[in-house]
Write an enzyme that holds these catalytic residues in place. Structure first.
Site, PDB file in Angstrom:
ATOM      1  CB  THR A 134      -1.142   0.214   1.233  1.00 18.18           C
ATOM      2  OG1 THR A 134      -1.642   1.220   1.516  1.00 18.18           O
ATOM      3  CG2 THR A 134       0.060  -0.043   3.062  1.00 18.18           C
ATOM      4  CG  ASP A 135      -1.248   4.804  -1.264  1.00 15.58           C
ATOM      5  OD1 ASP A 135      -1.603   4.489  -0.105  1.00 15.58           O
ATOM      6  OD2 ASP A 135      -2.056   5.856  -1.856  1.00 15.58           O
ATOM      7  CD  GLU A 136      -3.608   3.953   4.279  1.00 15.78           C
ATOM      8  OE1 GLU A 136      -2.981   3.685   6.061  1.00 15.78           O
ATOM      9  OE2 GLU A 136      -4.279   3.143   4.039  1.00 15.78           O
ATOM     10  CE1 TYR A 160      -2.740  -2.675   5.543  1.00 16.12           C
ATOM     11  CE2 TYR A 160      -3.221   0.544   5.456  1.00 16.12           C
ATOM     12  CZ  TYR A 160      -3.160  -1.770   4.558  1.00 16.12           C
ATOM     13  OH  TYR A 160      -3.327  -1.867   3.281  1.00 16.12           O
ATOM     14  CE  LYS A 164       0.794  -4.392   2.719  1.00 15.63           C
ATOM     15  NZ  LYS A 164      -0.002  -6.108   2.144  1.00 15.63           N
TER      16      LYS A 164
END
Length: 358
Positions: A134-136, A160, A164
């Site tokens: 994810t870009d997060e 989260y 990741k």
């Protein structure tokens, strides 16, 4: 035809990829899925009699099970979609994210290492392990900051995204330490068919149809880059086929939108496609207290995947959103099955206690 082991293939992005892979005859599919709340085997009902598809109920953290699957099915590609992915849930119950996203990925990599070590030199060269992220992991951008690129330092801000980020680092380490041919993709916010209705777009569609409040965190000005799920699936396949081993590819939709504008666009479409005689859907918009550590803006720089692999998104946000709204209007049975008692309890618990902001 090649065989792909897909983990989390009954979830939102995974099921879209599995359906497309079988439709386009990309590969035979072994789907390993724990079938948690966000997984839905009904998403893959059309493959019930497909000899090129098999579902195995299990956890990526089960080293013995994964090892046996690898030895029995001899996949050419492992594609890791399996993850806990909802930020709000990670704030309430972070341990599940540590277990699946970090320990699960670690055990999947360990099983992969043992399997890969025993392959012939030719098969080792052809093998791929692709990890979907994810870009997060990159943190939050300011209004004028340049979009995330593959060399942006990691700065995760939620349990989260931290989990990741850890899984991304493990995948990188297993390539550099053990030589496993890995690839990592970091995508922006996905939307489209089969998305579990706790996420912003399906939650808004379904709540609006039921005449319920449409909760928006804070002032609604948090910005996300929206990627239509079919575009994402095409990008992943391109990376599997042509990506350079050990590399990361950022995948975005080139559609930066505020959360408020996304909800307003959905309301406008529903006014047209499913009008209510007494109200406009936008009158249901309700601002609620923000969630802790809410990242302000995400944006993806896709130059690398476009330059190296020729991929770019086909859907605009407007065209993708129209397809998405129509899909949820049409697939009432799937929606009802997804909205279990646990789902309704979660939505109530997550939003009902938040103060309304005026």
């Amino acid at each position: 035809m090649k065989t792909y082991l897909i983990t989390g293939g009954s979830g939102f992005i995974g099921s879209n990829f599995v359906l497309k892979a079988r439709e386009e005859q990309w590969a035979n599919i072994i789907n390993l899925d724990q079938l948690t709340y966000a997984s839905n085997p009904n998403s893959l009902n059309t493959l019930k009699n497909d000899p090129g598809y098999q579902l195995i109920h299990g956890n990526i953290g089960d080293l013995e099970l994964v090892s046996s699957i690898l030895l029995r099915h001899r996949p050419d590609v492992i594609l890791n979609f399996a993850a806990e992915s909802h930020v709000d849930r990670s704030i309430v119950e972070p341990e599940a994210f540590i277990q699946t996203n970090i320990l699960g990925t670690f055990r999947l990599l360990e099983a992969t290492r043992s399997y890969w070590d025993e392959l012939s030199p030719e098969d080792q060269i052809a093998f791929r392990f692709l990890h979907v992220s994810t870009d997060e992991v990159y943190g939050s951008l300011g209004p004028e900051d340049a979009p995330f690129c593959e060399t942006t330092p990691y700065a995760p801000n939620s349990p989260y995204s931290a989990s990741k980020a850890a899984s991304d680092h493990l995948v990188r380490a297993y390539h550099h330490t053990y030589g496993i041919p890995t690839l990592t993709t970091n995508c922006s916010n996905n939307y489209g068919p089969y998305q579990f209705p706790e996420k912003l777009i399906p939650l808004t569609i379904l709540s609006a149809l039921e005449g319920k409040p449409l909760p928006i965190y804070g002032d609604g000005q948090n910005i996300r880059d929206w990627l239509y799920v079919e575009d994402h699936c095409n990008a992943i396949y391109q990376v599997i086929q042509q990506g350079n081993i050990g590399e990361t590819y950022n995948i975005g939709g080139l559609n930066e939108k505020t959360n408020l504008s996304v909800v307003e666009s959905i309301c406008a479409l529903l006014d047209e496609l499913a009008p209510k005689s007494d109200i406009k859907h936008s009158s249901l918009i309700t601002f609620v207290t923000d969630r802790p550590g809410h990242d302000k803006r995400y944006a993806i720089d896709c130059k690398k995947i476009h330059a190296e692999l020729g991929w770019k998104p086909k859907e605009s946000f407007d065209s993708g959103l129209l397809k998405t709204v129509k899909w949820y209007l049409k697939n009432v049975d799937w929606v009802k099955q997804a909205q279990s008692d646990d789902y309704h309890d979660w939505i109530h618990d997550n939003y009902s206690g938040r103060l309304v902001e005026n």
